[in-house]
Design an enzyme around this catalytic site. Structure first.
Site, mmCIF file in Angstrom:
data_model
loop_
_atom_site.group_PDB
_atom_site.id
_atom_site.type_symbol
_atom_site.label_atom_id
_atom_site.label_comp_id
_atom_site.label_asym_id
_atom_site.label_seq_id
_atom_site.Cartn_x
_atom_site.Cartn_y
_atom_site.Cartn_z
ATOM 1 N N ASN A 1 0.856 -1.190 0.000
ATOM 2 C CA ASN A 1 0.000 0.000 0.000
ATOM 3 C C ASN A 1 0.890 1.238 0.000
ATOM 4 O O ASN A 1 2.120 1.129 -0.019
ATOM 5 C CB ASN A 1 -0.980 -0.018 1.180
ATOM 6 C CG ASN A 1 -0.279 -0.027 2.538
ATOM 7 O OD1 ASN A 1 0.794 0.549 2.718
ATOM 8 N ND2 ASN A 1 -0.890 -0.699 3.515
ATOM 9 N N ARG A 2 0.290 2.404 0.027
ATOM 10 C CA ARG A 2 1.071 3.637 -0.088
ATOM 11 C C ARG A 2 2.096 3.792 1.026
ATOM 12 O O ARG A 2 3.265 4.112 0.780
ATOM 13 C CB ARG A 2 0.123 4.847 -0.095
ATOM 14 C CG ARG A 2 -0.682 4.992 -1.364
ATOM 15 C CD ARG A 2 -1.631 6.169 -1.300
ATOM 16 N NE ARG A 2 -2.607 6.047 -0.208
ATOM 17 C CZ ARG A 2 -3.690 6.812 -0.083
ATOM 18 N NH1 ARG A 2 -3.927 7.767 -0.963
ATOM 19 N NH2 ARG A 2 -4.523 6.640 0.922
ATOM 20 N N ALA A 3 1.663 3.573 2.253
ATOM 21 C CA ALA A 3 2.569 3.757 3.388
ATOM 22 C C ALA A 3 3.706 2.749 3.345
ATOM 23 O O ALA A 3 4.860 3.078 3.644
ATOM 24 C CB ALA A 3 1.795 3.633 4.696
ATOM 25 N N GLU A 4 3.394 1.506 2.979
ATOM 26 C CA GLU A 4 4.416 0.464 2.930
ATOM 27 C C GLU A 4 5.454 0.765 1.851
ATOM 28 O O GLU A 4 6.655 0.599 2.066
ATOM 29 C CB GLU A 4 3.754 -0.893 2.669
ATOM 30 C CG GLU A 4 2.948 -1.407 3.862
ATOM 31 C CD GLU A 4 2.038 -2.557 3.504
ATOM 32 O OE1 GLU A 4 1.551 -3.228 4.445
ATOM 33 O OE2 GLU A 4 1.777 -2.775 2.298
ATOM 34 N N ASP B 1 -6.144 -8.327 1.892
ATOM 35 C CA ASP B 1 -6.221 -9.780 1.742
ATOM 36 C C ASP B 1 -7.076 -10.144 0.534
ATOM 37 O O ASP B 1 -6.726 -11.026 -0.254
ATOM 38 C CB ASP B 1 -6.839 -10.417 2.989
ATOM 39 C CG ASP B 1 -5.970 -10.274 4.231
ATOM 40 O OD1 ASP B 1 -4.786 -9.908 4.095
ATOM 41 O OD2 ASP B 1 -6.479 -10.534 5.333
#
Length: 309
Positions: A195-198, A263
């Protein structure tokens, strides 16, 4: 391309990763505690659901594809409950047991249809538990078309480089839902789905789409990734592959609960790729599946009928 039920059922996904038990306590709130300024919840019902990689496997099965879950649990009540839920859900599993491992459990207290608090019960293992499962992994690998690694950063996938290597030697597509800042261990995967943060944790913040493209291109080259699928919440998702960047806007609907949406997305991509659907087409359906599941409460899944109706 919409795969038939028969196409999905004829192919299998091997899901490997950290499993957990999602436990919900539901109740009524009608007063504030005299001991502290917190609501008092009178618990009226309880519910257990498959969480982590177990929820990913359930999502694959719900879409109609074959699936096997490979993981480890502890010798404890949450571990035994997970085994029961997997059996009841019809999800085939190869579960090792480690007496030194504490099965992860997330307990959510729900009052007035709102989550009031979540308590996590977990202890990171002092050794690489899934290394004990390498023999079982090598045994079941040939029976599957796609391997999906669901990494929740709980210590269960420290041995992932060897597993990716075995899968690629066997000619299997490899999908990874990553965690942490060390993406080097995912080298050689077919697709990763941060995701964006990751992603920002690994490549740094980007100023604009051109900056994002250059950072992703560099990461793909460094790790020899065929593609990177970036999930962007309300902005939808973007696939970066050899053809460039392809963006799908988010499905316009009310968001009730984002728990487990990632998921569902990676499970849909894996199931569809196993059935021969091209990645760019699979991404479109996965985006729709994510839009459906955020309209449900808690860890949930999407059926074949819901997705392709």
């Amino acid at each position: 391309m919409i795969p038939s039920r028969a196409q999905l059922a004829a192919h299998r996904v091997l899901v490997v990763g950290d499993v957990m038990l999602d436990r919900y306590w539901f109740g009524a709130v009608d007063r504030i505690s005299p001991e502290a300024p917190v609501p008092v919840v009178k618990v009226t019902s309880e519910q257990d659901r498959l969480g982590g990689a177990a929820n990913v496997a359930l999502n694959v099965k719900a879409l109609g594809a074959g699936v096997t879950l490979l993981s480890m649990v502890g010798n404890d009540e949450p571990g035994r409950r997970l085994k029961t839920l997997l059996a009841e859900s019809g999800v085939p599993s190869v579960l090792g047991q480690d007496d030194a491992l504490q099965t992860i459990m997330k307990l959510r207290l729900i009052g007035r249809s709102q989550q009031l608090i979540r308590a996590d019960f977990e202890r990171e293992p002092d050794h690489e538990v899934l290394s004990q499962m390498l023999e079982a992994y090598a045994r079941v690998l040939p029976d599957h078309d796609v391997v999906l690694f669901s990494d929740y950063g709980k210590g269960g996938l420290a041995h992932i480089p060897r597993m990716i290597e075995l899968a690629r030697v066997a000619g299997k597509a490899v999908l990874v839902d990553p965690k942490g800042s060390d993406y080097a261990r995912y080298a050689g995967a077919t697709v990763i789905t941060p995701n964006r943060a990751e992603l920002a944790q690994v490549v740094g913040a980007w100023r604009d789409e051109d900056s994002l493209q250059s950072r992703v291109d560099a990461l793909r080259a460094q790790l020899a990734l065929s593609a990177l699928l970036l999930t962007r919440s309300e902005e939808g998702m973007t696939l970066f592959d050899d053809l460039g960047a392809h963006h799908e806007p988010a499905q316009a609907r009310e968001v009730y609960d984002v728990t487990g949406a990632g998921d569902t997305v990676i499970a849909a991509v894996a199931a569809l790729m196993a059935a021969g659907v091209p990645l760019r087409d699979a991404m479109i359906w996965a985006n729709k599946a994510g839009g459906i599941v955020v309209g449900k409460f808690g860890t949930a899944h999407v059926s074949y009928e819901e997705l392709f109706a």
